[in-house]
Design a protein around this motif. Sequence first.
Motif, short mmCIF file in Angstrom:
data_model
loop_
_atom_site.label_atom_id
_atom_site.label_comp_id
_atom_site.label_asym_id
_atom_site.label_seq_id
_atom_site.Cartn_x
_atom_site.Cartn_y
_atom_site.Cartn_z
N ALA A 55 7.35 5.40 1.12
CA ALA A 55 6.57 4.44 1.93
C ALA A 55 5.72 5.16 2.97
O ALA A 55 4.58 4.78 3.22
CB ALA A 55 7.51 3.43 2.58
N GLU A 56 6.29 6.20 3.55
CA GLU A 56 5.55 6.93 4.60
C GLU A 56 4.27 7.56 4.06
O GLU A 56 3.25 7.61 4.73
CB GLU A 56 6.43 8.04 5.20
N SER A 57 4.34 8.02 2.80
CA SER A 57 3.21 8.81 2.28
C SER A 57 2.22 7.96 1.47
O SER A 57 1.28 8.51 0.90
CB SER A 57 3.73 9.96 1.42
N SER A 58 2.41 6.63 1.41
CA SER A 58 1.59 5.81 0.51
C SER A 58 1.01 4.60 1.23
O SER A 58 1.59 4.09 2.19
CB SER A 58 2.45 5.31 -0.65
N ASP A 59 -0.15 4.13 0.72
CA ASP A 59 -0.75 2.89 1.24
C ASP A 59 -0.29 1.68 0.43
O ASP A 59 -0.19 0.58 0.95
CB ASP A 59 -2.28 3.00 1.19
N PHE A 60 -0.07 1.90 -0.88
CA PHE A 60 0.46 0.84 -1.76
C PHE A 60 1.82 1.34 -2.26
O PHE A 60 1.89 2.46 -2.80
CB PHE A 60 -0.44 0.63 -2.97
N ILE A 61 2.87 0.55 -2.08
CA ILE A 61 4.20 0.98 -2.53
C ILE A 61 4.70 0.01 -3.59
O ILE A 61 4.93 -1.17 -3.30
CB ILE A 61 5.21 1.05 -1.37
N PHE A 62 4.84 0.50 -4.82
CA PHE A 62 5.31 -0.34 -5.93
C PHE A 62 6.81 -0.16 -6.11
O PHE A 62 7.33 0.95 -6.00
CB PHE A 62 4.63 0.08 -7.23
N THR A 63 7.49 -1.27 -6.46
CA THR A 63 8.89 -1.19 -6.88
C THR A 63 9.00 -1.82 -8.27
O THR A 63 8.37 -2.84 -8.56
CB THR A 63 9.82 -1.92 -5.90
N ALA A 87 2.31 -0.61 9.94
CA ALA A 87 1.49 -1.81 9.76
C ALA A 87 0.30 -1.54 8.85
O ALA A 87 -0.32 -0.47 8.91
CB ALA A 87 1.02 -2.31 11.12
N GLY A 88 0.01 -2.54 8.00
CA GLY A 88 -1.19 -2.46 7.15
C GLY A 88 -0.92 -2.02 5.72
O GLY A 88 -1.79 -2.13 4.86
N LYS A 89 0.30 -1.55 5.43
CA LYS A 89 0.59 -1.11 4.06
C LYS A 89 0.88 -2.33 3.18
O LYS A 89 1.20 -3.41 3.69
CB LYS A 89 1.77 -0.14 4.05
N ILE A 90 0.78 -2.12 1.88
CA ILE A 90 1.01 -3.23 0.93
C ILE A 90 2.15 -2.83 -0.01
O ILE A 90 2.08 -1.79 -0.68
CB ILE A 90 -0.27 -3.53 0.13
N VAL A 91 3.21 -3.65 -0.01
CA VAL A 91 4.34 -3.42 -0.91
C VAL A 91 4.22 -4.40 -2.08
O VAL A 91 3.97 -5.59 -1.87
CB VAL A 91 5.69 -3.62 -0.18
N ILE A 92 4.37 -3.89 -3.30
CA ILE A 92 4.15 -4.72 -4.49
C ILE A 92 5.37 -4.59 -5.39
O ILE A 92 5.64 -3.52 -5.94
CB ILE A 92 2.90 -4.24 -5.25
N ASP A 93 6.12 -5.67 -5.52
CA ASP A 93 7.28 -5.61 -6.42
C ASP A 93 6.92 -6.19 -7.78
O ASP A 93 6.48 -7.34 -7.89
CB ASP A 93 8.48 -6.37 -5.85
N MET A 94 7.14 -5.40 -8.83
CA MET A 94 6.80 -5.83 -10.20
C MET A 94 8.05 -6.14 -11.02
O MET A 94 7.96 -6.46 -12.20
CB MET A 94 5.94 -4.75 -10.88
N ALA A 147 -5.42 -4.57 -4.36
CA ALA A 147 -4.55 -3.94 -5.37
C ALA A 147 -5.08 -4.08 -6.79
O ALA A 147 -4.58 -3.42 -7.71
CB ALA A 147 -3.14 -4.55 -5.28
N LEU A 148 -6.09 -4.92 -6.97
CA LEU A 148 -6.55 -5.24 -8.33
C LEU A 148 -6.90 -4.00 -9.17
O LEU A 148 -6.51 -3.91 -10.34
CB LEU A 148 -7.71 -6.24 -8.27
N PRO A 149 -7.61 -3.00 -8.62
CA PRO A 149 -7.90 -1.82 -9.45
C PRO A 149 -6.62 -1.12 -9.95
O PRO A 149 -6.61 -0.54 -11.03
CB PRO A 149 -8.68 -0.90 -8.50
#
Length: 293
Positions: A55-63, A87-94, A147-149
């Motif tokens: 999480a620290e090293s990424s702007d988008f974090i996928f699980t 603040a400002g990061k986006i977490v995306i659970d798939m 996140a669309l791209p």
Amino acid sequence: MAKVGWIGLGNMGSPMSGNLIKAGHEVTIWNRTKAKAEAVLAAGAKWADTPEAVAESSDFIFTMVSDGPALHAVILDGNGVADGLAAGKIVIDMSTVSPAESVKASKAVEAKGCKFLRAPVTGSTVLAQNATLGILASGDRASYDKALPLFEAMGKNQFYVGANEEARVLKLSLNMMIGTSMQMLAEAVTLAEKAGLDVAQVCDVIAGSAVGSPVVGYKVALVSAGQYNPAFSVKLMMKDFDLAFDAAKQYGVPLPITAVTRQALQSAAATGRGDKDFSVLVQVLEEQANIKR
Ligand code: NAP
């Protein structure tokens, strides 16, 4: 190119994260069992020692993990994603989890001033490898647009379906239909087979008929061969059915055919087939009809 984190390198997460690397993104990964990360590391990913470090090293974090408890472990536990968010990061659970499990994860992410997208997928491992998954997303619309791209690097069809838990419910609705279709295929094949028809020919006819849906098409080779190596296991399908029952209770909807199919999946698991592909429902019914292949 985006700085992407990826947590969960199972049957689905490995090829999906691999497609983000192929698309040129900088991907940092973590998996509970490090040995399973080798292929994705060889493809160019960087290893992080904890979900927090991802999480620290990424702007988008996928699980992309098995279920709700696994999602909570990687987000909420010590050294989890929540600990590494700014603040400002986006977490995306798939992953496929219930609406209630999803709410718990989203609260932890939003408490850090971040956004949480729900983006479960339709399609199995082959579609994950070919970057042709269907992606059902809900949550903050602006974050979805950002996140669309990334979704386009993993899937063929993307659907934004609402601002909250809509994608979770739609995913469960789809899996109910996939599971019950397989029980219907089992009944059709077993009747024809017991009456003396050739299984491979029966499968060909069904796959080419009005009921030859894509999922039937994917599974007839396994059924013809009587070999059920897992693309999507009985155990995971049982999990999804149980999540659907939870949602059905919440919304007050009866699911009679789903309930019968859940019992068939239980028979498969109880007879040692929990890790087989869920199309093993055909083999279970063949045995109940006293057919030996
Ligand atoms: P999988 O191969 O069983 O991989 C599960 C992943 O979750 C592994 O990375 C595993 O780590 C991790 N995990 C499990 N429990 C954990 C815990 N307590 N803490 C941390 N990590 C944990 O499953 P999959 O087939 O990739 O499926 C992933 C998700 O996608 C599931 O929600 C599934 O329902 C959904 N899905 C699957 C398919 C499919 O065809 N397979 C299709 C659509 C959706 P380890 O490697 O350490 O075990």
